[in-house]
Design a protein around this motif. Sequence first.
Motif, PDB file in Angstrom:
ATOM      1  N   THR A  67       0.929  10.929  -0.033  1.00  0.00           N
ATOM      2  CA  THR A  67       1.671  10.595  -1.246  1.00  0.00           C
ATOM      3  C   THR A  67       2.783   9.604  -0.937  1.00  0.00           C
ATOM      4  N   LYS A  68       3.483   9.806   0.171  1.00  0.00           N
ATOM      5  CA  LYS A  68       4.576   8.905   0.557  1.00  0.00           C
ATOM      6  C   LYS A  68       4.063   7.488   0.798  1.00  0.00           C
ATOM      7  N   LEU A  69       2.997   7.352   1.562  1.00  0.00           N
ATOM      8  CA  LEU A  69       2.449   6.010   1.836  1.00  0.00           C
ATOM      9  C   LEU A  69       1.909   5.364   0.559  1.00  0.00           C
ATOM     10  N   ASN A  70       1.249   6.151  -0.283  1.00  0.00           N
ATOM     11  CA  ASN A  70       0.730   5.606  -1.544  1.00  0.00           C
ATOM     12  C   ASN A  70       1.861   5.168  -2.470  1.00  0.00           C
ATOM     13  N   ASP A  71       2.951   5.944  -2.523  1.00  0.00           N
ATOM     14  CA  ASP A  71       4.110   5.556  -3.339  1.00  0.00           C
ATOM     15  C   ASP A  71       4.754   4.281  -2.805  1.00  0.00           C
ATOM     16  N   ASP A  72       4.909   4.185  -1.484  1.00  0.00           N
ATOM     17  CA  ASP A  72       5.459   2.964  -0.885  1.00  0.00           C
ATOM     18  C   ASP A  72       4.578   1.755  -1.194  1.00  0.00           C
ATOM     19  N   PHE A  73       3.272   1.957  -1.156  1.00  0.00           N
ATOM     20  CA  PHE A  73       2.319   0.887  -1.467  1.00  0.00           C
ATOM     21  C   PHE A  73       2.438   0.476  -2.935  1.00  0.00           C
ATOM     22  N   ASP A  74       2.474   1.444  -3.837  1.00  0.00           N
ATOM     23  CA  ASP A  74       2.560   1.146  -5.275  1.00  0.00           C
ATOM     24  C   ASP A  74       3.894   0.512  -5.657  1.00  0.00           C
ATOM     25  N   ASN A  75       4.983   0.885  -4.969  1.00  0.00           N
ATOM     26  CA  ASN A  75       6.310   0.352  -5.280  1.00  0.00           C
ATOM     27  C   ASN A  75       6.617  -0.961  -4.561  1.00  0.00           C
ATOM     28  N   GLY A  76       5.684  -1.462  -3.766  1.00  0.00           N
ATOM     29  CA  GLY A  76       5.856  -2.762  -3.132  1.00  0.00           C
ATOM     30  C   GLY A  76       6.576  -2.753  -1.804  1.00  0.00           C
ATOM     31  N   TYR A  77       6.769  -1.582  -1.189  1.00  0.00           N
ATOM     32  CA  TYR A  77       7.444  -1.531   0.103  1.00  0.00           C
ATOM     33  C   TYR A  77       6.510  -1.853   1.273  1.00  0.00           C
ATOM     34  N   ARG A  78       5.225  -1.812   1.016  1.00  0.00           N
ATOM     35  CA  ARG A  78       4.235  -2.172   2.029  1.00  0.00           C
ATOM     36  C   ARG A  78       3.045  -2.814   1.345  1.00  0.00           C
ATOM     37  N   ASN A  79       2.345  -3.687   2.061  1.00  0.00           N
ATOM     38  CA  ASN A  79       1.228  -4.382   1.427  1.00  0.00           C
ATOM     39  C   ASN A  79      -0.139  -3.819   1.806  1.00  0.00           C
ATOM     40  N   ASN A  80      -0.181  -2.857   2.736  1.00  0.00           N
ATOM     41  CA  ASN A  80      -1.446  -2.191   3.018  1.00  0.00           C
ATOM     42  C   ASN A  80      -1.209  -0.715   3.289  1.00  0.00           C
ATOM     43  N   VAL A  81      -2.221   0.083   3.022  1.00  0.00           N
ATOM     44  CA  VAL A  81      -2.139   1.514   3.287  1.00  0.00           C
ATOM     45  C   VAL A  81      -3.472   1.955   3.893  1.00  0.00           C
ATOM     46  N   PRO A  82      -3.451   2.441   5.151  1.00  0.00           N
ATOM     47  CA  PRO A  82      -4.686   2.888   5.798  1.00  0.00           C
ATOM     48  C   PRO A  82      -5.237   4.147   5.134  1.00  0.00           C
ATOM     49  N   LYS A  83      -6.555   4.201   4.969  1.00  0.00           N
ATOM     50  CA  LYS A  83      -7.213   5.360   4.357  1.00  0.00           C
ATOM     51  C   LYS A  83      -8.122   6.095   5.327  1.00  0.00           C
ATOM     52  N   PHE A  84      -8.784   5.366   6.248  1.00  0.00           N
ATOM     53  CA  PHE A  84      -9.687   6.026   7.189  1.00  0.00           C
ATOM     54  C   PHE A  84      -9.692   5.275   8.517  1.00  0.00           C
ATOM     55  N   GLU A  85     -10.071   6.015   9.576  1.00  0.00           N
ATOM     56  CA  GLU A  85     -10.249   5.450  10.910  1.00  0.00           C
ATOM     57  C   GLU A  85     -11.378   6.185  11.613  1.00  0.00           C
ATOM     58  N   PHE A  86     -12.152   5.469  12.371  1.00  0.00           N
ATOM     59  CA  PHE A  86     -13.150   6.041  13.277  1.00  0.00           C
ATOM     60  C   PHE A  86     -12.880   5.433  14.640  1.00  0.00           C
ATOM     61  N   ASN A  87     -12.503   6.273  15.610  1.00  0.00           N
ATOM     62  CA  ASN A  87     -12.067   5.808  16.922  1.00  0.00           C
ATOM     63  C   ASN A  87     -12.948   6.357  18.036  1.00  0.00           C
ATOM     64  N   PRO A  88     -13.950   5.620  18.518  1.00  0.00           N
ATOM     65  CA  PRO A  88     -14.654   6.052  19.733  1.00  0.00           C
ATOM     66  C   PRO A  88     -13.789   5.727  20.958  1.00  0.00           C
ATOM     67  N   TYR A  89     -13.883   6.573  21.992  1.00  0.00           N
ATOM     68  CA  TYR A  89     -13.043   6.345  23.170  1.00  0.00           C
ATOM     69  C   TYR A  89     -13.758   6.753  24.451  1.00  0.00           C
ATOM     70  N   LEU A  90     -13.234   6.239  25.565  1.00  0.00           N
ATOM     71  CA  LEU A  90     -13.671   6.573  26.910  1.00  0.00           C
ATOM     72  C   LEU A  90     -12.424   6.935  27.703  1.00  0.00           C
ATOM     73  N   ARG A  91     -12.452   8.099  28.370  1.00  0.00           N
ATOM     74  CA  ARG A  91     -11.279   8.601  29.091  1.00  0.00           C
ATOM     75  C   ARG A  91     -11.565   8.771  30.569  1.00  0.00           C
ATOM     76  N   TYR A  92     -10.485   8.617  31.334  1.00  0.00           N
ATOM     77  CA  TYR A  92     -10.531   8.871  32.767  1.00  0.00           C
ATOM     78  C   TYR A  92      -9.364   9.792  33.128  1.00  0.00           C
ATOM     79  N   ALA A  93      -9.658  10.898  33.803  1.00  0.00           N
ATOM     80  CA  ALA A  93      -8.624  11.849  34.229  1.00  0.00           C
ATOM     81  C   ALA A  93      -7.884  11.287  35.436  1.00  0.00           C
TER      82      ALA A  93
END
Length: 189
Positions: A67-93
Amino acid sequence: MKKLFSLLLLLSLASQAQENTVLANKKNEFRVDVLSAIVYTKASLSYERFFGKDWSTGFNVNFSNSTKLNDDFDNGYRNNVPKFEFNPYLRYALSKSKSRYYFAEVFGSYNGGDYKEIVRITDMALPDYYTTKKSKYTDFGLGGSLGYKMYFHNSIALEFIVGFGKNLIDRNKSPDVISRVGLNLGYRF
């Protein structure tokens, strides 16, 4: 006294070796990001598959409707708002212990959301005017992270991760920086 000390040392090494063997036999893990859920009202789920001695791979999925990010977006405080992410990764211990260790990872990020810009409308019958135009964006980015993971009772995982990356394709609409910051609780099986 030396015998007692040697016996305690041997028992602690044996219990740690047994713990590492139990964890090594468990190859899958699911996690939920508690920090993102509380702070950002974002659902973040992860799956990780362990292979080899120090390597693992997996993916993280995020959905946000803050709600906070959407309100900031609607009120013009930011020009983009992320909705989804898909992050594949490779890790090393980076540590030798399997029950508590530091790790480094490289990740990709397929992400998207809403974008808003002010555009000038030119009409021959009317004077020029400006309006707000909303659209969607999708982008792909690359980044790196560092983290620390520990296990309790050979199954319950607690993980802290901090990482950053950069979007590469649609940089006019998407956020410049992508982040992977979280406090995850998980179960290894």
